[in-house]
Design a protein around this motif. Sequence first.
Motif, PDB file in Angstrom:
ATOM      1  N   ASP A   1       1.439  10.738  -2.401  1.00 36.42           N
ATOM      2  CA  ASP A   1       0.794  10.896  -1.094  1.00 36.42           C
ATOM      3  C   ASP A   1       1.823  10.591  -0.003  1.00 36.42           C
ATOM      4  O   ASP A   1       1.865   9.500   0.556  1.00 36.42           O
ATOM      5  N   ARG A   2       2.643  11.571   0.320  1.00 35.21           N
ATOM      6  CA  ARG A   2       3.734  11.349   1.275  1.00 35.21           C
ATOM      7  C   ARG A   2       3.205  10.989   2.663  1.00 35.21           C
ATOM      8  O   ARG A   2       3.713  10.065   3.307  1.00 35.21           O
ATOM      9  N   ALA A   3       2.176  11.700   3.115  1.00 31.85           N
ATOM     10  CA  ALA A   3       1.641  11.422   4.449  1.00 31.85           C
ATOM     11  C   ALA A   3       1.029  10.030   4.506  1.00 31.85           C
ATOM     12  O   ALA A   3       1.248   9.273   5.468  1.00 31.85           O
TER      13      ALA A   3
ATOM     14  N   GLU B   1       0.833  -1.200   0.000  1.00 34.27           N
ATOM     15  CA  GLU B   1       0.000   0.000   0.000  1.00 34.27           C
ATOM     16  C   GLU B   1       0.868   1.251   0.000  1.00 34.27           C
ATOM     17  O   GLU B   1       0.596   2.221  -0.727  1.00 34.27           O
ATOM     18  N   ALA B   2       1.915   1.246   0.813  1.00 34.07           N
ATOM     19  CA  ALA B   2       2.810   2.402   0.875  1.00 34.07           C
ATOM     20  C   ALA B   2       3.429   2.693  -0.487  1.00 34.07           C
ATOM     21  O   ALA B   2       3.554   3.855  -0.900  1.00 34.07           O
ATOM     22  N   GLY B   3       3.807   1.626  -1.216  1.00 32.85           N
ATOM     23  CA  GLY B   3       4.379   1.827  -2.537  1.00 32.85           C
ATOM     24  C   GLY B   3       3.390   2.480  -3.492  1.00 32.85           C
ATOM     25  O   GLY B   3       3.760   3.351  -4.286  1.00 32.85           O
ATOM     26  N   GLY B   4       2.134   2.076  -3.406  1.00 31.94           N
ATOM     27  CA  GLY B   4       1.110   2.698  -4.243  1.00 31.94           C
ATOM     28  C   GLY B   4       0.899   4.156  -3.880  1.00 31.94           C
ATOM     29  O   GLY B   4       0.773   5.019  -4.752  1.00 31.94           O
ATOM     30  N   ARG B   5       0.860   4.431  -2.582  1.00 33.61           N
ATOM     31  CA  ARG B   5       0.649   5.817  -2.148  1.00 33.61           C
ATOM     32  C   ARG B   5       1.841   6.694  -2.531  1.00 33.61           C
ATOM     33  O   ARG B   5       1.678   7.883  -2.854  1.00 33.61           O
TER      34      ARG B   5
ATOM     35  N   ALA C   1      10.504   6.812  -4.870  1.00 27.63           N
ATOM     36  CA  ALA C   1       9.365   7.236  -5.690  1.00 27.63           C
ATOM     37  C   ALA C   1       8.909   8.643  -5.335  1.00 27.63           C
ATOM     38  O   ALA C   1       8.385   9.370  -6.184  1.00 27.63           O
ATOM     39  N   LEU C   2       9.106   9.032  -4.081  1.00 28.90           N
ATOM     40  CA  LEU C   2       8.722  10.372  -3.626  1.00 28.90           C
ATOM     41  C   LEU C   2       9.820  11.401  -3.869  1.00 28.90           C
ATOM     42  O   LEU C   2       9.655  12.579  -3.548  1.00 28.90           O
ATOM     43  N   GLY C   3      10.954  10.964  -4.426  1.00 29.23           N
ATOM     44  CA  GLY C   3      12.033  11.888  -4.748  1.00 29.23           C
ATOM     45  C   GLY C   3      12.934  12.247  -3.597  1.00 29.23           C
ATOM     46  O   GLY C   3      13.760  13.162  -3.714  1.00 29.23           O
ATOM     47  N   ASP C   4      12.844  11.530  -2.476  1.00 27.10           N
ATOM     48  CA  ASP C   4      13.720  11.775  -1.330  1.00 27.10           C
ATOM     49  C   ASP C   4      14.902  10.809  -1.438  1.00 27.10           C
ATOM     50  O   ASP C   4      14.978   9.790  -0.760  1.00 27.10           O
ATOM     51  N   TRP C   5      15.858  11.155  -2.327  1.00 30.50           N
ATOM     52  CA  TRP C   5      16.923  10.221  -2.671  1.00 30.50           C
ATOM     53  C   TRP C   5      17.826   9.895  -1.495  1.00 30.50           C
ATOM     54  O   TRP C   5      18.236   8.732  -1.321  1.00 30.50           O
ATOM     55  N   SER C   6      18.159  10.883  -0.684  1.00 31.92           N
ATOM     56  CA  SER C   6      19.076  10.634   0.436  1.00 31.92           C
ATOM     57  C   SER C   6      18.449   9.682   1.448  1.00 31.92           C
ATOM     58  O   SER C   6      19.108   8.765   1.950  1.00 31.92           O
TER      59      SER C   6
END
Length: 480
Positions: A326-328, A317-321, A371-376
Amino acid sequence: MASTAAVPNLAFRQLRGPRSAGEFAAAVRRAAREIGEQVACDARYIGRVESGEIRCPNYAYERVFLHMFPGLSLTDLGFSARETVRGRGARIASDPQPPAGHAAHSPPARPGRAPGPDDVPGVPDIPEESDVLRRVFMTSGTATVAAASLGFGQAHASAARVSVPAQRRVGEAEVSAVEEAVRQIRLLDDRRGADGLYRRAARPLRAAYELLDAGTTARQATSDRLHAGAGELAISVGWLAHDSGRLDDARSHYAEALATARLAGDAGLEAHAFCNTSFLARDAGRPREAVRAAEAGLRAARTLGSPRLVALLALREAGGRAGLGDRAGCDRAIGRARSAFEQGPAAGDPEWMSFFREAELELLEAQCWSALGDWSRAARHGRRATVLQDAHFTRNLALYRAQLTADLARAGRVDEAAATGHQVLDLLDRVRSSRIRRMLAGAARVLEPRAGAAEAAAFLTRHATLPGESDGPGRAGAEG
């Protein structure tokens, strides 16, 4: 009831025109996607329609065909009226047709199990679609479960071969052979990856579903095991298709597993099928479907007594969000996954979840942040995954490092990314996975502007010499 001889559907054949059955099946699948339907159409299905074996399509196919040929009715397409058709492939006349735009109903839930999620997109109508999908994997004659066919070279040539006797009764030996085929596929995938294995794995899958259709079993427990084994085998073969980039094939296999689960009332198999369906939807760019399939899996899993399964489904589910941005919501799902995981192993944990250890949890969280772009942040979890991963799982070790290489490259950690990329290249002589190669190729593209750096240049030079893929159509696939 006396059987009715099949009458060839000449009208439908004429509509196909000069296209091959396979080309026309592909056009059907494309048309289905245009209207948000999911059908597992292939050349065999088209042949069954044209031969008259399918006298009336299920509701999903009906909507697709009417979309493809606007202004024509089912009768114009050469089909019989629905109310005249009886049998397993069509609903009885008293079953009302759903309103246009609505999915056909799934069978009613059996007492004592969670109801099936009728509202999950991408899930075929079970009684009718199951009949279509099953025939994709059927062959006539004596069924053979050939574990030896799964090996690479002679390494597994001594694996057992079990043939079904002429009588139409399935017993312990046949069911055990199906279960062993599942274990062999998982073992070889862990060590080698999916490429090259998928086609060989199709043989025992066909045999397993032929066993289901072969007739009676001695005991209900044996029948339950056979349904579970065949469904798990469909998921395993679906995963091989998934990892080698054959996403349409994977979707068909997962749908057949789900159909088998619902027909058998097997909540564990249903949860597993939805788990993989969610992962596939994420990788195919359908994040909303990934979320809903994961939620459906959680409903099926709630009575199984496996916190670890709940954790994995929460991560799906987290991967889909994450794909929805949908970060939150992603963060909340990860929190639920970690809380469930920390409850530890349980007697209800299914055998197939042996891969789901702390390393996998870290990897799946890394993929969410990526996926959310938070690479670090993704790279931080990716490093943990590579440290924690058991070296026995060669394929996953390569996968984790490929994910880390890409995240480090995007985070600007060029030297570390190149060094990790070299480690992946070291493993690719033993692991054949189109997905891992594509992940590494993506990292290489990110590093190309930094080719002036010595470490990046060395990695890019070595990566450029990597042999091309010899198996697989080159589309994104996944397991992580």
